[in-house]
Design a protein around this motif. Structure first.
Motif, short mmCIF file in Angstrom:
data_model
loop_
_atom_site.label_atom_id
_atom_site.label_comp_id
_atom_site.label_asym_id
_atom_site.label_seq_id
_atom_site.Cartn_x
_atom_site.Cartn_y
_atom_site.Cartn_z
N SER A 58 18.52 22.12 74.01
CA SER A 58 17.75 21.91 72.79
C SER A 58 18.61 22.20 71.56
O SER A 58 18.60 21.44 70.58
CB SER A 58 16.52 22.82 72.80
N ARG A 59 19.40 23.26 71.61
CA ARG A 59 20.28 23.60 70.50
C ARG A 59 21.34 22.52 70.30
O ARG A 59 21.63 22.11 69.17
CB ARG A 59 20.94 24.95 70.74
N ASP A 61 21.13 19.41 71.10
CA ASP A 61 20.46 18.23 70.56
C ASP A 61 20.25 18.36 69.06
O ASP A 61 20.50 17.42 68.30
CB ASP A 61 19.12 18.02 71.27
N ARG A 62 19.82 19.55 68.60
CA ARG A 62 19.64 19.77 67.16
C ARG A 62 20.96 19.63 66.41
O ARG A 62 21.03 19.00 65.36
CB ARG A 62 19.05 21.16 66.89
N SER A 65 22.11 15.95 66.44
CA SER A 65 21.21 15.12 65.63
C SER A 65 21.50 15.27 64.14
O SER A 65 21.42 14.31 63.38
CB SER A 65 19.75 15.47 65.90
N ARG A 66 21.83 16.49 63.72
CA ARG A 66 22.11 16.74 62.31
C ARG A 66 23.50 16.26 61.91
O ARG A 66 23.82 16.19 60.73
CB ARG A 66 21.98 18.22 61.99
N ASP A 103 20.94 27.22 59.90
CA ASP A 103 20.02 27.98 60.75
C ASP A 103 20.70 28.58 61.97
O ASP A 103 20.06 28.86 62.96
CB ASP A 103 18.84 27.09 61.19
N ASP A 105 23.06 27.14 63.83
CA ASP A 105 23.53 26.13 64.76
C ASP A 105 24.74 25.40 64.22
O ASP A 105 24.92 24.22 64.39
CB ASP A 105 22.43 25.09 65.05
#
Length: 107
Positions: A58-59, A61-62, A65-66, A103, A105
């Motif tokens: 999940s991390r 992917d974030r 994506s950014r 945040d 990441d």
């Protein structure tokens, strides 16, 4: 990197043997880290390796994506040249605008 590559494979609909080996390697590493009490950034304590891998996925992917502009620039350069060394990667990324936040990441 292993989990990030798998996230990209999943997002693009590639489900092949290589990704399976990547997942197995990530789970082995996660088990070793968790056995020391390590908890990945942005994740709560877990009970299973599967939860740790899901959190890391999940991390990743974030983060990806950014940073789609940077990911695309690296992909295009790799397709054009076949390989990049560390200096080339850093130079390429320095020329791209970051789409990231702050945040935790950022890696």
């Amino acid at each position: 990197m292993t989990v990030a590559a798998n996230v990209l494979d999943q997002a693009e609909g590639r489900h092949h043997y290589g990704a399976s080996q990547d997942i197995q390697a990530a789970e082995t590493r996660a088990a070793a880290l968790l056995s020391t009490g390590y908890v990945p950034v942005g994740c709560e304590a877990f009970l299973t390796v599967g939860q740790a891998v899901a959190c890391a996925r999940s991390r990743a992917d974030r983060i990806l994506s950014r940073r789609l502009i940077q990911v695309d620039a690296l992909a295009q350069a790799l397709l054009a040249r076949g390989h990049l060394d560390g200096r080339e990667v850093h130079a390429l990324l320095a020329g791209q605008q970051s789409g990231g936040g702050s945040d935790g990441d950022s890696q």
